[in-house]
Design an enzyme around this catalytic site. Structure first.
Site, short mmCIF file in Angstrom:
data_model
loop_
_atom_site.label_atom_id
_atom_site.label_comp_id
_atom_site.label_asym_id
_atom_site.label_seq_id
_atom_site.Cartn_x
_atom_site.Cartn_y
_atom_site.Cartn_z
CG ASN A 106 -4.71 20.00 -2.30
OD1 ASN A 106 -5.23 18.90 -2.14
ND2 ASN A 106 -5.35 21.13 -2.08
CD GLU A 124 -12.23 18.45 -10.80
OE1 GLU A 124 -11.54 17.77 -10.02
OE2 GLU A 124 -13.18 19.14 -10.43
CG ASP A 155 -9.05 21.87 -13.22
OD1 ASP A 155 -7.82 21.84 -13.02
OD2 ASP A 155 -9.84 22.47 -12.47
CG HIS A 186 -6.49 17.49 -7.33
ND1 HIS A 186 -6.02 17.83 -6.08
CD2 HIS A 186 -7.57 18.27 -7.55
CE1 HIS A 186 -6.79 18.76 -5.55
NE2 HIS A 186 -7.75 19.04 -6.43
C1 LIG Z 1 -7.90 23.66 -6.29
C2 LIG Z 1 -8.60 23.52 -7.58
C3 LIG Z 1 -8.77 24.60 -8.44
C4 LIG Z 1 -8.43 26.01 -8.03
O1 LIG Z 1 -7.08 26.24 -8.06
P1 LIG Z 1 -6.48 27.37 -7.08
O2 LIG Z 1 -5.15 27.65 -7.64
O3 LIG Z 1 -6.46 26.76 -5.73
O4 LIG Z 1 -7.41 28.53 -7.16
C5 LIG Z 1 -9.33 24.38 -9.68
N1 LIG Z 1 -9.74 23.15 -10.04
C6 LIG Z 1 -9.60 22.10 -9.23
C7 LIG Z 1 -10.07 20.77 -9.70
C8 LIG Z 1 -9.05 22.24 -7.97
O5 LIG Z 1 -8.96 21.20 -7.16
#
Ligand SMILES: *Cc1c(COP(=O)(O)O)cnc(C)c1O
Length: 364
Positions: free
Chosen positions: A40, A167, A196, A199
């Site tokens: 990622n 997200e 969130d 990405h």
């Molecule tokens: C990877 C991810 C997380 C977690 O983040 P980390 O820093 O890897 O613990 C949270 N939400 C989403 C949508 C993710 O893809």
């Protein structure tokens, strides 16, 4: 049959594979150099000299560990610098950083809602958002992926404080949430939104702040969350919101309170990564990534190639590996049963010829 044999018989066994990664776009695994289409690290920042230098400097200044929780003696200046920069970038009064994105969700959601409240989740939300919502004790309501009609019905019947959780760019599908419409519904029903941007940070928006920035909706999102471990190239998580809510999190977020602060060098690398994302260099890296995305005719840096069966997906991943491309198979429970897939992730660190080779192999 024991649990592990059962997983193996269903093609669901997971194993760790030791590797090294000399550059952001490639990886050494099983003695072989592979082009890495499974990370990622969307901008290739995890190997960027500016980040490495910032981390090195912080190592010498602060030592290797923070030695205590942030609330005891662990609150090194660099964490505050990082949080000020995040708040400024997110156009919020304040921000709080965590050890990673997972613990950000686990600390935040249960601090905001509890018994008698309602969390309304998109069905495809990341595991940490689901786990945190469960832990909160609030009533959980799930709407089918991006289904605004169902979301509205759930808002109509929500009890207590209603928190929508979704997200911006979905981790296993690469599509986007209809953020403008979600914000309208949230306002109409007096609910709140936790978004969130795991990405989307670094990838979308003029300043690389994500989908909310791209759509001019940052002020509408009550809680802007993200990780510093993906496009930012470091590790950590953040939550950006009002000063009052941050003060509440400092008092209530258990993953923040009851854990040693992450290494200060991690915060230094995160800050350097975030600064780079907002710089001219960051814009150029985003342009390169956008070109790579367009080359595949994709809508984001995440391209899911749904195969369905676990064994067939594992075999396809193995074939790509033999040809020199690392593309992981994603299976249940990360995605629904029967929707196992190859998940290709693109990075600005990839070379054009690498993209051509992969595109041919996938016959896209
Ligand atoms: C990877 C991810 C997380 C977690 O983040 P980390 O820093 O890897 O613990 C949270 N939400 C989403 C949508 C993710 O893809």
């Amino acid at each position: 049959m024991d649990e592990l044999s059962e997983l193996a018989s269903q093609g669901l066994l997971r194993q760790l594979r030791p590797c090294s990664a000399p550059t952001a776009g490639e990886i050494f695994m099983d003695g072989k150099r592979l082009l890495n289409f499974s990370s990622n690290d969307y901008l290739g920042l995890s190997r960027h000299p500016t980040l490495i230098e910032a981390a090195e400097e912080a190592l010498h200044q602060y030592g290797t560990g923070a030695s205590a929780s942030r609330l005891v003696t662990g609150s090194r200046n660099i964490f505050h610098d990082l949080e000020d920069f995040i708040a400024e970038s997110k156009k919020t009064e304040a921000a709080l950083s965590f050890a990673n994105g997972y613990s950000t969700a686990m600390g935040t959601i249960p601090a905001l809602v509890g018994k008698g409240d309602t969390v309304i989740l998109d069905k495809l939300s990341h595991a940490c958002l689901i786990d945190a919502s469960r832990l909160s004790g609030a009533t959980l309501r799930v709407f089918p992926h991006n289904d605004l009609n169902k979301l509205e019905r759930l808002l109509q019947t929500a009890k207590g404080r209603a928190l929508i959780v979704t997200e911006s760019v979905f981790s296993m599908d690469g599509d986007r949430a209809p953020l403008k419409e979600i914000c309208q519904l949230k306002n109409q029903y007096g609910a709140e939104l936790l978004l969130d941007e795991a990405h989307a940070l670094g990838v979308l928006g003029q300043e690389g702040q994500g989908l909310a920035e791209e759509l001019g909706l940052q002020a509408q999102v009550d809680f802007q969350m993200g990780t510093l471990g993906k496009a930012v190239g470091s590790a950590g998580g953040y939550l950006a919101t009002s000063r009052k809510q941050i003060n509440l999190l400092i008092n209530k977020a258990r993953s923040f309170i009851y854990s040693t602060a992450p290494p200060p060098s991690q915060a230094a690398a995160s800050l350097a990564g975030l600064e780079l994302i907002r710089s001219e260099e960051g814009r150029l890296l985003r342009d390169t990534l956008a070109k790579h995305i367009a080359y595949f005719g994709a809508s984001s840096a995440i391209i899911p190639i749904i195969i369905g069966e676990n064994d067939a997906t594992l075999a396809a991943s193995e074939r790509l590996k033999k040809a020199g491309y690392l593309v992981y198979a994603i299976r249940y429970p990360t995605v629904a049963r029967g929707t196992a897939r190859l998940r290709v992730t693109l990075s600005a660190a990839h070379q054009e010829e690498d993209l051509e080779g992969l595109k041919k192999l996938l016959s896209l």
